[in-house]
Every structure is written in C-alpha cells, then in structure tokens.
Write a protein that holds these residues in place. Structure first.
Motif, short mmCIF file in Angstrom:
data_model
loop_
_atom_site.label_atom_id
_atom_site.label_comp_id
_atom_site.label_asym_id
_atom_site.label_seq_id
_atom_site.Cartn_x
_atom_site.Cartn_y
_atom_site.Cartn_z
N ARG A 185 0.82 -1.21 0.00
CA ARG A 185 0.00 0.00 0.00
C ARG A 185 0.86 1.26 0.00
O ARG A 185 0.45 2.30 -0.54
CB ARG A 185 -0.93 0.00 1.21
CG ARG A 185 -1.95 1.10 1.18
CD ARG A 185 -2.93 0.92 2.33
NE ARG A 185 -4.00 1.89 2.22
CZ ARG A 185 -4.36 2.72 3.18
NH1 ARG A 185 -3.75 2.68 4.35
NH2 ARG A 185 -5.34 3.55 3.00
N PRO A 234 -4.96 3.70 -1.49
CA PRO A 234 -6.32 3.16 -1.70
C PRO A 234 -6.81 2.40 -0.46
O PRO A 234 -6.06 2.17 0.49
CB PRO A 234 -6.12 2.19 -2.87
CG PRO A 234 -4.74 1.69 -2.67
CD PRO A 234 -3.96 2.87 -2.14
N ASP A 235 -8.03 1.98 -0.52
CA ASP A 235 -8.61 1.12 0.48
C ASP A 235 -7.78 -0.18 0.55
O ASP A 235 -7.33 -0.67 -0.49
CB ASP A 235 -10.05 0.80 0.06
CG ASP A 235 -10.79 0.00 1.09
OD1 ASP A 235 -10.60 -1.23 1.12
OD2 ASP A 235 -11.56 0.60 1.87
N ARG A 276 -8.63 -3.15 0.71
CA ARG A 276 -9.20 -4.20 -0.14
C ARG A 276 -8.67 -4.12 -1.57
O ARG A 276 -8.46 -5.15 -2.21
CB ARG A 276 -10.73 -4.11 -0.15
CG ARG A 276 -11.35 -4.47 1.19
CD ARG A 276 -12.82 -4.25 1.18
NE ARG A 276 -13.06 -2.80 1.12
CZ ARG A 276 -14.23 -2.22 1.24
NH1 ARG A 276 -15.31 -2.94 1.40
NH2 ARG A 276 -14.35 -0.91 1.18
N THR A 277 -8.42 -2.92 -2.06
CA THR A 277 -7.87 -2.73 -3.40
C THR A 277 -6.47 -3.32 -3.47
O THR A 277 -6.12 -4.02 -4.42
CB THR A 277 -7.84 -1.24 -3.77
OG1 THR A 277 -9.16 -0.74 -3.75
CG2 THR A 277 -7.21 -1.01 -5.14
#
Length: 72
Positions: A35, A42-43, A45-46
């Motif tokens: 990340r 991003p979130d 989950r992405t």
C-alpha cells in the motif's frame, strides 16, 4: 468481450507499477508494505485484490499467509 470484463487502464497500470517495485525492491510483501507504493493510498481491499490478481497471473507467488514475493 464486454466492458465489464475489461479492467480499467488505471487498474492495469497500478498493478504493473506494484509488480515493478516488488521486483526491484525484492523481499516479502504484505498488503501494508504494498500500500505504501500507491499514491493516493487506496482502500486496503484494493491492495489485497491487486496482490491476489498478480498471484493468480503467476507474476508473484504467496510465501506465507498474506505475504508475497515477485517471481523474477
């Protein structure tokens, strides 16, 4: 092929950039480390989905629960 099956160019570019960085920097990558390569962040989950898709495409492999390494 319908538009629903074609990922947007930005998602393809985002995953390619992540793969390039993983290959260059080496080591194990979890979603938190991955990340940090995204701007804007991003979130989670992405990021997890990108890692899973790269793994499914056999461009990275899973080494432990939630950790991946680049193939090359």
């Amino acid at each position: 092929m319908s538009d629903d099956q074609t990922p947007p160019a930005s998602a393809i570019e985002r995953r390619q950039r992540l793969l390039d960085i993983m290959t260059k920097d080496g080591g194990s990558w979890d979603w938190k480390r991955a990340r940090e390569t995204y701007l804007p962040r991003p979130d989670p989950r992405t990021v997890r989905r990108d890692l899973q898709l790269l793994c499914k495409a056999r461009q990275i492999f899973r080494v432990e629960n939630g950790e991946y390494q680049a193939v090359g």
